[in-house]
Design an enzyme around this catalytic site. Structure first.
Site, PDB file in Angstrom:
ATOM      1  N   ARG A 115      94.236  43.055  35.687  1.00 15.92           N
ATOM      2  CA  ARG A 115      94.825  42.730  36.998  1.00 15.92           C
ATOM      3  C   ARG A 115      96.004  43.613  37.371  1.00 15.92           C
ATOM      4  O   ARG A 115      96.150  43.970  38.537  1.00 15.92           O
ATOM      5  CB  ARG A 115      95.108  41.242  37.120  1.00 15.92           C
ATOM      6  CG  ARG A 115      96.236  40.672  36.407  1.00 15.92           C
ATOM      7  CD  ARG A 115      95.983  39.229  36.078  1.00 15.92           C
ATOM      8  NE  ARG A 115      95.186  39.157  34.869  1.00 15.92           N
ATOM      9  CZ  ARG A 115      94.231  38.278  34.655  1.00 15.92           C
ATOM     10  NH1 ARG A 115      93.930  37.379  35.524  1.00 15.92           N
ATOM     11  NH2 ARG A 115      93.575  38.303  33.518  1.00 15.92           N
ATOM     12  N   THR A 116      96.822  43.996  36.410  1.00 11.48           N
ATOM     13  CA  THR A 116      97.992  44.797  36.786  1.00 11.48           C
ATOM     14  C   THR A 116      97.564  46.170  37.320  1.00 11.48           C
ATOM     15  O   THR A 116      98.078  46.654  38.323  1.00 11.48           O
ATOM     16  CB  THR A 116      98.954  44.945  35.590  1.00 11.48           C
ATOM     17  OG1 THR A 116      99.277  43.638  35.112  1.00 11.48           O
ATOM     18  CG2 THR A 116     100.227  45.655  35.991  1.00 11.48           C
TER      19      THR A 116
ATOM     20  N   ARG B   4     101.943  51.753  31.897  1.00  7.47           N
ATOM     21  CA  ARG B   4     101.820  50.663  30.917  1.00  7.47           C
ATOM     22  C   ARG B   4     101.641  51.311  29.561  1.00  7.47           C
ATOM     23  O   ARG B   4     100.807  52.210  29.397  1.00  7.47           O
ATOM     24  CB  ARG B   4     100.633  49.759  31.218  1.00  7.47           C
ATOM     25  CG  ARG B   4     100.369  48.824  30.040  1.00  7.47           C
ATOM     26  CD  ARG B   4      99.471  47.686  30.365  1.00  7.47           C
ATOM     27  NE  ARG B   4     100.117  46.712  31.210  1.00  7.47           N
ATOM     28  CZ  ARG B   4      99.643  45.474  31.389  1.00  7.47           C
ATOM     29  NH1 ARG B   4      98.544  45.096  30.794  1.00  7.47           N
ATOM     30  NH2 ARG B   4     100.276  44.625  32.175  1.00  7.47           N
TER      31      ARG B   4
ATOM     32  N   LYS C 198      93.334  61.718  22.654  1.00  4.82           N
ATOM     33  CA  LYS C 198      93.352  62.799  21.659  1.00  4.82           C
ATOM     34  C   LYS C 198      94.760  62.999  21.105  1.00  4.82           C
ATOM     35  O   LYS C 198      95.037  63.973  20.428  1.00  4.82           O
ATOM     36  CB  LYS C 198      92.869  64.111  22.296  1.00  4.82           C
ATOM     37  CG  LYS C 198      91.444  64.055  22.810  1.00  4.82           C
ATOM     38  CD  LYS C 198      91.056  65.386  23.422  1.00  4.82           C
ATOM     39  CE  LYS C 198      89.720  65.281  24.139  1.00  4.82           C
ATOM     40  NZ  LYS C 198      89.521  66.395  25.074  1.00  4.82           N
TER      41      LYS C 198
ATOM     42  N   HIS D 144     108.232  43.559  31.849  1.00  2.00           N
ATOM     43  CA  HIS D 144     107.106  43.629  32.791  1.00  2.00           C
ATOM     44  C   HIS D 144     107.661  43.146  34.134  1.00  2.00           C
ATOM     45  O   HIS D 144     107.365  42.040  34.588  1.00  2.00           O
ATOM     46  CB  HIS D 144     105.986  42.714  32.276  1.00  2.00           C
ATOM     47  CG  HIS D 144     104.665  42.854  32.970  1.00  2.00           C
ATOM     48  ND1 HIS D 144     104.464  43.671  34.065  1.00  2.00           N
ATOM     49  CD2 HIS D 144     103.469  42.269  32.710  1.00  2.00           C
ATOM     50  CE1 HIS D 144     103.203  43.573  34.443  1.00  2.00           C
ATOM     51  NE2 HIS D 144     102.575  42.733  33.638  1.00  2.00           N
TER      52      HIS D 144
HETATM   53  C1  NCD Z   1     100.461  40.119  30.807  1.00  2.00           C
HETATM   54  C2  NCD Z   1     100.771  41.416  30.122  1.00  2.00           C
HETATM   55  O1  NCD Z   1      99.916  42.268  29.990  1.00  2.00           O
HETATM   56  O2  NCD Z   1     101.905  41.552  29.714  1.00  2.00           O
HETATM   57  N1  NCD Z   1      99.374  40.142  31.644  1.00  2.00           N
HETATM   58  C3  NCD Z   1      99.485  40.640  32.890  1.00  2.00           C
HETATM   59  O3  NCD Z   1     100.142  41.630  33.145  1.00  2.00           O
HETATM   60  N2  NCD Z   1      98.865  39.962  33.859  1.00  2.00           N
HETATM   61  C4  NCD Z   1     100.477  38.949  29.944  1.00  2.00           C
HETATM   62  C5  NCD Z   1      99.590  38.920  28.748  1.00  2.00           C
HETATM   63  O4  NCD Z   1      98.894  39.875  28.424  1.00  2.00           O
HETATM   64  O5  NCD Z   1      99.593  37.884  28.117  1.00  2.00           O
END
Ligand code: NCD
Length: 321
Positions: free
Chosen positions: A54-55, A104, A82, A134
């Protein structure tokens, strides 16, 4: 504000500006034509070293709705797998003219490193770094709570609301970002976790209430919102399975089910950042109940990310550094 790295140093004024801008962005998403020309000609790179559904999609949708060009760059299927270093990747992105990089990464601190390295000049938006921060998740959670729990929310924080964060706080960057932002916005924070999943030093903080079972938190507080965290089994390395006795035991002490839901005030809402382990930290009944705002969190996520990209890239009404 040049980058969006975390919520720890975010001022209340900046947080409120982002939330107010999010409300404007959300309003544009109710129109028939949802695309705005604001970031035409700008390039946003989504740089994902860790799995995400989703992010990543949310940042992509946000950038596209603002008419930016989007390049998706994920570790699988690229030179990142790699072993190309963050530095070489950043130099490549700079050479390609990235105006913003959404990153990320599995390493805590990766977004700060990229932002302060001098390897590239664009804005850096942290989409989750290790167990650290986050920020857009905390902002979308705050926006969702403000919409449901605050009258005439424009310009306001979350003053006086009581919000519980339940579960794997130790491994959760969502919890890290939320605790800081909730405090900045004036909420009372209740943390519920097994002692093994609580960060060192949290139990002695005087500005947070800590409980070791969900029942004791429900007994002690009238909650306005409850945020259930995913049990992050993939991060439970080193401690083996010693973080909690068994899934059944975890559910018994920390799971949100119908009976516990009924103990909250009528107006209280249920949040979860996703992905959910249904039946472990949250029952299907709780996840799908009318109190649940979990699906709305996802749509608010797009509006928050539009606001963040807009404020960092458009150069107008940008909050102070
Ligand atoms: C979270 C994450 O990746 O930090 N999910 C997200 O961004 N929707 C929470 C999680 O993975 O539990």
């Amino acid at each position: 504000m040049k980058h969006l790295l975390g919520t720890q140093d975010m001022s209340r004024a900046d947080a409120t500006l982002i939330l107010d801008t999010t409300a404007q962005m959300a309003a544009t998403q109710e129109r028939e034509i949802r695309k705005l020309p604001t970031l035409r000609g700008r390039t946003v790179v989504n740089l994902f070293f860790e799995d995400s559904t989703r992010t990543r999609i949310s940042f992509e949708a946000a950038a596209k709705r603002l008419s930016a060009d989007v390049i998706n760059f994920s570790a699988k299927g690229s030179s990142l797998s790699k072993g190309e270093s963050l530095k070489d990747t950043a130099l490549t992105l700079q050479a390609m003219g990235a105006d913003a990089v959404v990153i990320r990464h599995w390493a805590s601190g990766a977004a700060d490193r990229l932002a302060h390295s001098g390897w590239m000049h664009g804005a850096v938006l942290n989409a989750g770094d290790g167990t650290h921060q986050h920020p857009t998740q905390a902002l979308l959670d705050a926006f969702t709570m403000r919409r449901h729990l605050v009258d005439s929310p424009e310009g306001k924080g979350l003053d006086g609301l009581t919000v519980a964060i339940v579960g794997d706080v130790l491994h959760s960057r969502v919890a890290g970002s939320n605790i800081a932002l909730l405090k900045t916005l004036g909420a009372n924070v209740v943390v519920v976790a097994p002692p093994t999943l609580l960060p060192f030093g949290m139990a002695s903080r005087t500005d947070i209430s800590v409980h070791y079972t969900l029942d004791s938190a429900l007994e002690a507080h009238d909650l306005d919102a409850i945020m259930m965290l995913r049990v992050q089994r993939e991060r439970m390395t080193g401690g083996g399975s010693g973080f909690f006795p068994s899934p059944e035991e975890y559910t018994r002490l920390f799971g949100l089910d119908r009976a516990r839901m009924d103990r909250m005030p009528d107006h209280a809402i249920i949040l979860h950042p996703g992905p959910m382990n249904r039946g472990l930290e949250i029952s299907a009944e709780a996840a799908d109940s009318p109190r649940s705002v979990i699906v709305e969190q996802v749509s608010n996520g797009v509006a928050v990310r539009m606001a963040a990209l807009y404020l960092l890239l458009s150069g107008e009404e940008a909050p102070s550094e």
